[in-house]
Design an enzyme around this catalytic site. Structure first.
Site, short mmCIF file in Angstrom:
data_model
loop_
_atom_site.label_atom_id
_atom_site.label_comp_id
_atom_site.label_asym_id
_atom_site.label_seq_id
_atom_site.Cartn_x
_atom_site.Cartn_y
_atom_site.Cartn_z
N GLU A 184 0.26 -22.90 1.26
CA GLU A 184 1.55 -22.67 0.60
C GLU A 184 2.32 -21.58 1.30
OE1 GLU A 184 1.77 -20.11 -2.86
OE2 GLU A 184 -0.40 -20.30 -3.08
N LYS A 209 12.20 -20.08 -4.35
CA LYS A 209 10.85 -20.49 -4.73
C LYS A 209 10.92 -21.92 -5.24
CE LYS A 209 6.94 -18.83 -7.52
NZ LYS A 209 6.50 -17.78 -8.47
N VAL A 212 2.23 -23.88 -5.46
CA VAL A 212 1.04 -24.74 -5.45
C VAL A 212 1.42 -26.18 -5.75
CG1 VAL A 212 -1.11 -25.26 -6.67
CG2 VAL A 212 -0.60 -22.91 -5.99
N ASP A 239 4.87 -22.63 -22.52
CA ASP A 239 4.98 -22.24 -21.12
C ASP A 239 3.67 -22.48 -20.40
OD1 ASP A 239 5.68 -21.17 -18.71
OD2 ASP A 239 5.98 -19.12 -19.42
N SER A 249 2.25 -23.76 -16.26
CA SER A 249 2.65 -23.98 -14.88
C SER A 249 2.77 -25.46 -14.54
CB SER A 249 1.63 -23.32 -13.95
OG SER A 249 1.90 -23.65 -12.61
N ALA A 250 3.75 -25.76 -13.70
CA ALA A 250 3.88 -27.13 -13.17
C ALA A 250 2.71 -27.50 -12.27
CB ALA A 250 5.19 -27.27 -12.40
N LYS A 253 -5.16 -17.31 -12.32
CA LYS A 253 -4.87 -15.89 -12.45
C LYS A 253 -5.31 -15.39 -13.83
CE LYS A 253 -1.06 -16.08 -9.15
NZ LYS A 253 -1.15 -17.52 -8.84
#
Length: 302
Positions: free
Chosen positions: A26, A87, A107, A139, A141-142, A160
């Site tokens: 990435e 981003k 990612v 919420d 992450s994609a 994380k």
């Protein structure tokens, strides 16, 4: 009109022609994940680590609206030093391309591009996941939904630890993403060797990971990605007591400063860097270098 096709760097194109092992990398770690000038230094170290294991690094990003698989040195310098780098998650790729933007891939976006380019192995630091207040904010992450549909193997140090690790593992199971521990049956928590959750599967060497990938290809019945969770050795992790104290302070800071949405993760990571006096940055670098090494060995075994 701009050409919206994927462009391959010369080294990656040669590796594709020769059938040599390639590891996708990435670029948000270059533009957004690490402070300057460490970001450029680490980017070069990551690529050198992959090459040292006999594979070709394919750092992915966007230059002038063009997706590039295998950024060259000048392009990496540009993404590392520019203040105008966007981003890019998967949803951002088309608008950014049309706008001729310079962008760094997350990612999710890196996985999607690598899969499209036929690169089966991807190394990163830690996955995104379900946020701690997701029951109220929804919420997450994609990264999770991207991995639910992509035939790619991603080497990471878990998710994380600032996230809801248990909920993230539940979502990965629901989405059909396979998770195996590398040399462990405990799921790592990025800065921490052990995030406190058991895993059903474990592998001991790169050849075993390659065999799982081959099995998925052979029977053609698989869900999403394969996550290889590669924990730091216990003596290289961030001190757990320091981690817990700094995390509690950071979470309190979120509420105090009204930070929400996509700003949560960079806020907390910046807080970790400051509050640990750079110790978290050192751990972060160790993580990505170890994952790049393992990913290269898996690609070579495959």
């Amino acid at each position: 009109m701009i050409n919206h096709a994927i462009r391959f760097g010369s080294e990656v194109e040669a590796a594709r022609t020769a059938g040599a092992p390639i590891v996708a990398l990435e670029s948000t770690i270059i533009s957004h994940g690490l402070p300057r000038p460490a970001n450029l230094t680490v980017a070069k170290e990551i690529e050198a680590t992959v090459r040292a294991e006999g594979a070709v690094p394919a750092t992915i990003g966007m230059i002038g609206g063009e997706i590039v698989v295998g950024l060259d040195e000048g392009e990496i310098h540009h993404l590392a030093g520019s203040d105008d780098v966007v981003k890019l998650s998967v949803r951002d790729l088309a608008p950014a391309a049309a706008a001729r933007a310079d962008g760094a891939t997350t990612v999710a976006a890196t996985s999607a591009i690598a899969a499209k380019a036929g690169i089966p192995v991807f190394a990163t630091g830690g996955l995104g996941g379900v946020h701690r207040d997701a029951s109220a904010t929804f919420d997450e992450s994609a990264d999770l939904t991207a991995l639910s549909r992509l035939p790619i193997t991603i080497v990471c140090a878990g998710v994380k630890s600032i996230l809801d690790v248990g909920a993230t593992l539940e979502r990965l199971e629901t989405l059909g993403v396979s998770v195996v521990g590398y040399g462990t049956r405990r799921f790592p928590g990025f800065y921490l060797t052990d995030a406190g959750f058991d895993l059903d599967w474990s592998v001991a060497d790169p050849e075993s990971v390659a065999e799982i990938i081959r099995a998925a290809r052979t029977h053609e019945v698989h869900g999403g990605a394969l996550v290889v969770a590669n924990p730091l050795p216990a003596d290289e992790q961030l001190d757990p007591a320091l981690h817990d104290r700094v995390l509690a302070e950071g979470l309190a800071g979120l509420a105090r400063d009204g930070v929400t949405g996509k700003e949560v993760t960079p806020y907390l990571l910046a807080h970790f860097h400051t509050a640990t006096e750079g110790k978290s940055l050192d751990v972060n670098v160790r993580i990505i270098l170890r994952n790049a090494q393992l990913a290269a060995r898996i690609a070579a075994a495959l």
